[in-house]
Design an enzyme around this catalytic site. Structure first.
Site, PDB file in Angstrom:
ATOM      1  N   CYS A   1       0.719   3.851   1.960  1.00 48.46           N
ATOM      2  CA  CYS A   1       1.205   4.333   3.255  1.00 48.46           C
ATOM      3  C   CYS A   1       2.424   3.549   3.730  1.00 48.46           C
ATOM      4  CB  CYS A   1       0.100   4.375   4.302  1.00 48.46           C
ATOM      5  SG  CYS A   1      -0.584   2.803   4.798  1.00 48.46           S
TER       6      CYS A   1
ATOM      7  N   CYS B   1       0.820  -1.213   0.000  1.00 47.88           N
ATOM      8  CA  CYS B   1       0.000   0.000   0.000  1.00 47.88           C
ATOM      9  C   CYS B   1       0.856   1.267   0.000  1.00 47.88           C
ATOM     10  CB  CYS B   1      -0.961   0.002   1.184  1.00 47.88           C
ATOM     11  SG  CYS B   1      -0.170   0.302   2.751  1.00 47.88           S
TER      12      CYS B   1
END
Length: 136
Positions: free
Chosen positions: A48, A46
């Protein structure tokens, strides 16, 4: 499961600074059985993880006090290792990315995805450094 060629650079983001990759339940259990402190990073594909978690974990290692052992498991790839690592992180629910600091096998500090997502890498590093200064 993600293709190996996709996750290779994401793995190397941590292994290039000394993180040991764990791929099996036995490897996770053995790492957490070691004396001292162990940082476990549950890596992820992902955004993040790329923008916040991995850079924050790397930055945190610039501290004078740091974990004795630094290891990583990859969500969506190393299922067995991730499940075992998350089992050691109870009562926290599974999340990725996430980071857990263990001292002599006991969970002493946890950063869940909601502590990582939307926060700058410097803040994540600071959070980990505070934990290192207390427990390492």
């Amino acid at each position: 499961m993600y293709p190996a060629e996709l996750v290779k650079p994401m793995r190397e983001d941590l292994t290039n600074v000394g993180f040991e990759e764990l791929h099996t339940s036995q490897a996770v259990d053995a790492a957490l059985a070691k004396a001292g402190t162990t940082l476990v990073v549950v890596n992820s594909v992902c955004g993040c993880a790329a923008a916040n978690a991995r850079p924050g974990a790397r930055m945190s290692l610039q501290n004078e006090k740091r974990p004795t052992n630094i290891v990583t498991v990859f969500a969506g790839v190393d299922k067995e290792a991730v499940d075992t690592a998350r089992g050691h992180m109870v009562p926290f629910p599974p999340s990725s990315p996430s980071m857990a600091l263990f001292k002599d096998g006991e969970l002493v500090h946890m950063l869940e995805r909601h502590h990582i997502e939307g926060r700058p890498a410097e803040l994540i590093a600071e959070n980990l450094i505070d934990a290192y200064n207390e427990h390492c």
